[in-house]
Design a protein around this motif. Structure first.
Motif, PDB file in Angstrom:
ATOM      1  N   MET A  73       0.852  -1.180   0.000  1.00  0.00           N
ATOM      2  CA  MET A  73       0.000   0.000   0.000  1.00  0.00           C
ATOM      3  C   MET A  73       0.887   1.229   0.000  1.00  0.00           C
ATOM      4  O   MET A  73       2.075   1.135   0.308  1.00  0.00           O
ATOM      5  CB  MET A  73      -0.965  -0.011   1.198  1.00  0.00           C
ATOM      6  N   PRO A  74       0.325   2.374  -0.338  1.00  0.00           N
ATOM      7  CA  PRO A  74       1.134   3.601  -0.349  1.00  0.00           C
ATOM      8  C   PRO A  74       1.743   3.870   1.025  1.00  0.00           C
ATOM      9  O   PRO A  74       1.163   3.513   2.057  1.00  0.00           O
ATOM     10  CB  PRO A  74       0.126   4.689  -0.725  1.00  0.00           C
ATOM     11  N   LYS A  75       2.893   4.541   1.014  1.00  0.00           N
ATOM     12  CA  LYS A  75       3.598   4.820   2.271  1.00  0.00           C
ATOM     13  C   LYS A  75       2.739   5.621   3.242  1.00  0.00           C
ATOM     14  O   LYS A  75       2.801   5.398   4.443  1.00  0.00           O
ATOM     15  CB  LYS A  75       4.908   5.559   1.996  1.00  0.00           C
ATOM     16  N   TRP A  76       1.915   6.534   2.729  1.00  0.00           N
ATOM     17  CA  TRP A  76       1.100   7.334   3.632  1.00  0.00           C
ATOM     18  C   TRP A  76       0.085   6.463   4.366  1.00  0.00           C
ATOM     19  O   TRP A  76      -0.211   6.703   5.532  1.00  0.00           O
ATOM     20  CB  TRP A  76       0.420   8.505   2.903  1.00  0.00           C
ATOM     21  N   GLN A  77      -0.437   5.416   3.700  1.00  0.00           N
ATOM     22  CA  GLN A  77      -1.383   4.513   4.364  1.00  0.00           C
ATOM     23  C   GLN A  77      -0.669   3.671   5.419  1.00  0.00           C
ATOM     24  O   GLN A  77      -1.199   3.461   6.507  1.00  0.00           O
ATOM     25  CB  GLN A  77      -2.074   3.602   3.349  1.00  0.00           C
ATOM     26  N   THR A  78       0.517   3.197   5.086  1.00  0.00           N
ATOM     27  CA  THR A  78       1.301   2.442   6.062  1.00  0.00           C
ATOM     28  C   THR A  78       1.605   3.319   7.271  1.00  0.00           C
ATOM     29  O   THR A  78       1.465   2.895   8.416  1.00  0.00           O
ATOM     30  CB  THR A  78       2.608   1.924   5.423  1.00  0.00           C
ATOM     31  N   GLY A  79       1.999   4.558   7.019  1.00  0.00           N
ATOM     32  CA  GLY A  79       2.277   5.496   8.106  1.00  0.00           C
ATOM     33  C   GLY A  79       1.059   5.768   8.959  1.00  0.00           C
ATOM     34  O   GLY A  79       1.139   5.787  10.194  1.00  0.00           O
ATOM     35  N   MET A  80      -0.091   5.975   8.325  1.00  0.00           N
ATOM     36  CA  MET A  80      -1.332   6.223   9.069  1.00  0.00           C
ATOM     37  C   MET A  80      -1.716   4.988   9.900  1.00  0.00           C
ATOM     38  O   MET A  80      -2.179   5.115  11.029  1.00  0.00           O
ATOM     39  CB  MET A  80      -2.473   6.589   8.120  1.00  0.00           C
ATOM     40  N   SER A  81      -1.506   3.816   9.349  1.00  0.00           N
ATOM     41  CA  SER A  81      -1.804   2.587  10.071  1.00  0.00           C
ATOM     42  C   SER A  81      -0.939   2.467  11.320  1.00  0.00           C
ATOM     43  O   SER A  81      -1.439   2.170  12.412  1.00  0.00           O
ATOM     44  CB  SER A  81      -1.582   1.375   9.156  1.00  0.00           C
ATOM     45  N   HIS A  82       0.361   2.712  11.161  1.00  0.00           N
ATOM     46  CA  HIS A  82       1.269   2.646  12.313  1.00  0.00           C
ATOM     47  C   HIS A  82       0.912   3.700  13.357  1.00  0.00           C
ATOM     48  O   HIS A  82       0.916   3.424  14.561  1.00  0.00           O
ATOM     49  CB  HIS A  82       2.722   2.795  11.873  1.00  0.00           C
ATOM     50  N   LEU A  83       0.590   4.896  12.892  1.00  0.00           N
ATOM     51  CA  LEU A  83       0.202   5.976  13.799  1.00  0.00           C
ATOM     52  C   LEU A  83      -1.077   5.626  14.563  1.00  0.00           C
ATOM     53  O   LEU A  83      -1.150   5.793  15.781  1.00  0.00           O
ATOM     54  CB  LEU A  83       0.016   7.278  13.010  1.00  0.00           C
ATOM     55  N   ALA A  84      -2.064   5.109  13.855  1.00  0.00           N
ATOM     56  CA  ALA A  84      -3.333   4.745  14.500  1.00  0.00           C
ATOM     57  C   ALA A  84      -3.125   3.620  15.512  1.00  0.00           C
ATOM     58  O   ALA A  84      -3.660   3.683  16.630  1.00  0.00           O
ATOM     59  CB  ALA A  84      -4.365   4.331  13.450  1.00  0.00           C
ATOM     60  N   HIS A  85      -2.375   2.591  15.145  1.00  0.00           N
ATOM     61  CA  HIS A  85      -2.156   1.479  16.071  1.00  0.00           C
ATOM     62  C   HIS A  85      -1.367   1.914  17.305  1.00  0.00           C
ATOM     63  O   HIS A  85      -1.703   1.532  18.432  1.00  0.00           O
ATOM     64  CB  HIS A  85      -1.466   0.307  15.361  1.00  0.00           C
ATOM     65  N   THR A  86      -0.331   2.715  17.100  1.00  0.00           N
ATOM     66  CA  THR A  86       0.436   3.221  18.239  1.00  0.00           C
ATOM     67  C   THR A  86      -0.456   4.064  19.145  1.00  0.00           C
ATOM     68  O   THR A  86      -0.441   3.913  20.367  1.00  0.00           O
ATOM     69  CB  THR A  86       1.644   4.046  17.754  1.00  0.00           C
ATOM     70  N   GLY A  87      -1.254   4.931  18.536  1.00  0.00           N
ATOM     71  CA  GLY A  87      -2.179   5.754  19.310  1.00  0.00           C
ATOM     72  C   GLY A  87      -3.212   4.930  20.066  1.00  0.00           C
ATOM     73  O   GLY A  87      -3.554   5.240  21.205  1.00  0.00           O
ATOM     74  N   LEU A  88      -3.704   3.875  19.429  1.00  0.00           N
ATOM     75  CA  LEU A  88      -4.673   2.998  20.112  1.00  0.00           C
ATOM     76  C   LEU A  88      -4.043   2.334  21.330  1.00  0.00           C
ATOM     77  O   LEU A  88      -4.644   2.301  22.405  1.00  0.00           O
ATOM     78  CB  LEU A  88      -5.215   1.938  19.142  1.00  0.00           C
ATOM     79  N   TYR A  89      -2.835   1.809  21.168  1.00  0.00           N
ATOM     80  CA  TYR A  89      -2.168   1.190  22.312  1.00  0.00           C
ATOM     81  C   TYR A  89      -1.947   2.203  23.429  1.00  0.00           C
ATOM     82  O   TYR A  89      -2.206   1.916  24.606  1.00  0.00           O
ATOM     83  CB  TYR A  89      -0.823   0.571  21.901  1.00  0.00           C
ATOM     84  N   LEU A  90      -1.477   3.396  23.068  1.00  0.00           N
ATOM     85  CA  LEU A  90      -1.245   4.424  24.091  1.00  0.00           C
ATOM     86  C   LEU A  90      -2.537   4.827  24.790  1.00  0.00           C
ATOM     87  O   LEU A  90      -2.568   4.971  26.015  1.00  0.00           O
ATOM     88  CB  LEU A  90      -0.577   5.648  23.466  1.00  0.00           C
TER      89      LEU A  90
END
Length: 171
Positions: A73-90
């Protein structure tokens, strides 16, 4: 490339990751329902402590279990996914911690399913109790809802628009 995405995304997460994911979702829904629908704050607090413990165990499991190959997937989607998952855990850590601190600073006992009482580890302080109440109810809750919405929209986007089978990895 679409065929590669489909074959990659059919490789599922380990069963432990899937169980942590779906039972965690049930815990979050239960915490909300006990507070907002049933007005049972004692049960709400017990579920909140469960979320804290569950999330800690989930993070440990996540670091021990290898992720399946991710769809291209595009890098921006990968980045958004990582950001969302990190934020969810936090936020899944911050919500129960702020709730516990709110109770402790308010000098109110917190029971865990009537099995034990969480010890008060701070000196009571009304200002801090109000601060952690605002963090718990007005900041972390909003952030959690936003990130959950982002997570669900992303999963549905992949399921129905990209049709890359991403959601099957978690089923």
């Amino acid at each position: 490339m679409q065929a590669d995405n489909i074959s990659l995304s059919r490789k599922k997460w380990a069963i432990t990751v899937r169980l942590f994911h779906w039972l965690g979702a049930l815990l979050i829904l239960s915490a909300w329902m006990t507070a907002e629908v049933f007005d049972n704050m004692s049960l709400h607090r017990s579920i909140g402590i469960s979320i804290l413990l569950w999330t800690a165990a989930r993070l440990i499991n996540r670091f021990l279990v290898k992720a399946p190959p991710a769809p291209v997937m595009p890098k921006w989607q990968t980045g958004m996914s990582h950001l969302a998952h990190t934020g969810l855990y936090l936020s899944m850590l911050a919500m129960p911690i702020s709730g516990l601190l709110m109770m402790m600073y308010a000098d109110r006992e917190t029971h865990f399913f009537n099995l034990f009482t969480v010890p008060v580890l701070v000196t009571p302080n009304d200002e801090y109790a109000e601060l952690f109440e605002k963090l718990h109810n007005d900041i972390w809750w909003v952030i959690l809802l936003f990130l959950l919405g982002m997570h669900v929209v992303g999963a549905l986007y992949h399921q129905f628009i990209q049709k890359d089978g991403l959601i099957k990895r978690m089923l």
